[in-house]
Design an enzyme around this catalytic site. Sequence first.
Site, short mmCIF file in Angstrom:
data_model
loop_
_atom_site.label_atom_id
_atom_site.label_comp_id
_atom_site.label_asym_id
_atom_site.label_seq_id
_atom_site.Cartn_x
_atom_site.Cartn_y
_atom_site.Cartn_z
CG HIS A 146 18.70 9.72 57.10
ND1 HIS A 146 19.19 10.43 56.04
CD2 HIS A 146 18.81 10.54 58.19
CE1 HIS A 146 19.59 11.63 56.45
NE2 HIS A 146 19.35 11.72 57.76
CE LYS A 148 18.00 15.20 57.73
NZ LYS A 148 17.89 14.20 58.68
CE LYS A 157 25.07 6.86 57.94
NZ LYS A 157 26.09 6.83 58.98
CG ASP A 216 16.31 14.42 62.03
OD1 ASP A 216 16.77 15.12 61.11
OD2 ASP A 216 17.03 13.88 62.90
CG HIS A 226 24.32 12.15 55.48
ND1 HIS A 226 23.29 12.81 56.09
CD2 HIS A 226 24.88 11.38 56.42
CE1 HIS A 226 23.23 12.43 57.35
NE2 HIS A 226 24.17 11.57 57.59
CE LYS A 232 18.27 13.99 67.63
NZ LYS A 232 19.54 13.53 67.07
P1 NDP Z 1 22.23 27.20 60.15
O1 NDP Z 1 21.11 27.99 60.70
O2 NDP Z 1 23.37 26.82 61.03
O3 NDP Z 1 22.84 27.98 58.91
C1 NDP Z 1 22.05 28.61 57.94
C2 NDP Z 1 22.91 29.49 57.07
O4 NDP Z 1 22.04 30.20 56.16
C3 NDP Z 1 23.70 30.55 57.82
O5 NDP Z 1 24.93 30.72 57.19
C4 NDP Z 1 22.81 31.79 57.62
O6 NDP Z 1 23.55 32.99 57.71
C5 NDP Z 1 22.39 31.58 56.19
N1 NDP Z 1 21.26 32.42 55.80
C6 NDP Z 1 20.04 32.51 56.38
N2 NDP Z 1 19.27 33.39 55.71
C7 NDP Z 1 20.03 33.87 54.68
C8 NDP Z 1 19.81 34.80 53.62
N3 NDP Z 1 18.65 35.43 53.44
N4 NDP Z 1 20.83 35.02 52.76
C9 NDP Z 1 22.02 34.40 52.90
N5 NDP Z 1 22.30 33.51 53.87
C10 NDP Z 1 21.30 33.25 54.75
O7 NDP Z 1 21.56 25.90 59.48
P2 NDP Z 1 22.27 24.48 59.20
O8 NDP Z 1 23.60 24.71 58.61
O9 NDP Z 1 22.16 23.64 60.42
O10 NDP Z 1 21.27 23.82 58.17
C11 NDP Z 1 21.23 24.17 56.80
C12 NDP Z 1 20.36 23.17 56.06
O11 NDP Z 1 20.92 21.88 56.19
C13 NDP Z 1 18.93 23.06 56.58
O12 NDP Z 1 18.09 22.82 55.49
C14 NDP Z 1 18.97 21.84 57.47
O13 NDP Z 1 17.72 21.22 57.53
C15 NDP Z 1 19.95 20.97 56.72
N6 NDP Z 1 20.63 19.98 57.54
C16 NDP Z 1 21.43 20.35 58.57
C17 NDP Z 1 22.11 19.40 59.30
C18 NDP Z 1 23.04 19.79 60.41
O14 NDP Z 1 23.61 18.88 61.04
N7 NDP Z 1 23.24 21.06 60.70
C19 NDP Z 1 21.96 17.96 59.01
C20 NDP Z 1 21.10 17.69 57.88
C21 NDP Z 1 20.47 18.67 57.20
P3 NDP Z 1 23.33 33.87 59.05
O15 NDP Z 1 23.97 33.07 60.13
O16 NDP Z 1 24.02 35.12 58.75
O17 NDP Z 1 21.84 34.02 59.22
#
Ligand code: NDP
Length: 448
Positions: A220, A128, A162, A215, A158, A318
């Site tokens: 959820h 999401k 649960k 969110d 997720h 929150k």
């Molecule tokens: P982050 O920003 O922490 O991570 C994003 C990742 O994508 C990084 O590894 C980044 O690498 C990579 N990335 C970005 N652009 C590119 C590219 N062009 N090619 C390859 N890799 C790329 O995001 P999150 O992990 O927090 O979130 C990811 C997804 O999960 C989102 O859709 C978010 O909405 C969803 N989500 C996240 C939650 C959370 O708790 N974090 C909870 C629920 C959903 P680099 O760092 O090098 O840019």
Amino acid sequence: MTDQTLIILGASGDLTARLLLPGLGALLTAGHAPGLTLIGAAIDDWDDTRWRQRVRDSFGIENPVADSARWVRTDVTHTDDLRRLLDEAERHGPVVIFFALPPAVTAKACEALLDVELPPGTRLVLEKPFGTGSASAAEVNALLSRLVPEERVHRVDHFLGKSTVLNILGLRFANRIFEPVLDATHVESVEIVFDENLALEGRAGYYDRAGALADMIQSHLLQILALLTMEAPFTLAAAEFRDRKADVLRATRLWGDPATSTLRARYTAGDLDGRKLPDYTDEPGVDPARETETLAEIVLAVDTWRWAGVPFRLRSGKAIGASRKEAVITFKRPPRVPDGLRGCDQPDRLRIGFGPDHLAIDFNINGPGDPFELDAVTLEADFGQGDLPPYGEVLRGVFQDDPTLSVRADTAEQCWRIIEPVQQAWRSGRVPLLEYPAGTTGPGLTLS
Ligand code: NDP
């Protein structure tokens, strides 16, 4: 289960480290997904050693999957990079591609994948938010449908992994005593609440663009509503189960005028469990001009024969002092309590707790002493934890090629359709943005 390969796109990110890898570690420890090859991919110039260390740290246990994990540096918006990545993966069985990427990058990666021949049986796993509204969700869904069949698209919510959420199915459909009274004849109202004592926790980059409505409620809490209101499927096969959920979501709409059936608010400075929190707008990365809400509450109607006329109040906030995560079904009062039975007029309630996992039934009974004096009592049961954390449960379905617990394309669009009138009203300023000090219970709606 045969050998297969999990490719995580965005493997250096927060979701991968905090939720995805720990869920995978638990799944592997429980003996599922043997023969898995794990490939991490992102733009970062990592190598196998660094990635394996990340995997070990997040697993929290030793596992051969961590020792053999591979890192493939990839710009997911470049077709040639993706081709190279899939060549690497295809040697180890069917492929699961997990998009742990920012949503805009996910859309670009899907476009780039159109020119790549995906190995047969490839599954795509998306996080999401699925789009930013029903139209953009439909666009992403149309793109995905050009890559793999819908049954191979796993949209992760997720909460559907649960154990208490899944226990709603057992509670409703494997007992005679609850299901017959779950309807508009007997139920006064239903609340689905997820008030947390966590604040922004450094996630402004994502949260300030989403807010509590998108969110939590759009995703959820609507999934929980669907499980609470759906008709019994004949089996839990993916098609039937998801059809029944889709039926009730299609029948769901805002209860009334957004001005009276929705509420938005954001926290100001306060004391949360001994921590001093600043105003939400002073948190690093927050743009006050976005007017992002940290608390949202909406009332919905489910226009089915079973539920028409029952208000469903969905709420999530929150930085709330008293964390409260539960669905509460409040029953109507008996048509008449005989004259002479005295003392208690609390309505009966069925409460399903989502953390801690818990079931409670509040009702009235003749208490000790005077047999005509009523007391309120509560019967309680602990659900106990499932074997797997929610991400582990969801991944199990992905590896088994079973989309039962994933959100289907039409359902993702319906969930946006339900909240769009709220978004429009909030954007137009028809509903004021209230404030509440962090650590308090925050404002709530009073329905006339
Ligand atoms: P982050 O920003 O922490 O991570 C994003 C990742 O994508 C990084 O590894 C980044 O690498 C990579 N990335 C970005 N652009 C590119 C590219 N062009 N090619 C390859 N890799 C790329 O995001 P999150 O992990 O927090 O979130 C990811 C997804 O999960 C989102 O859709 C978010 O909405 C969803 N989500 C996240 C939650 C959370 O708790 N974090 C909870 C629920 C959903 P680099 O760092 O090098 O840019």
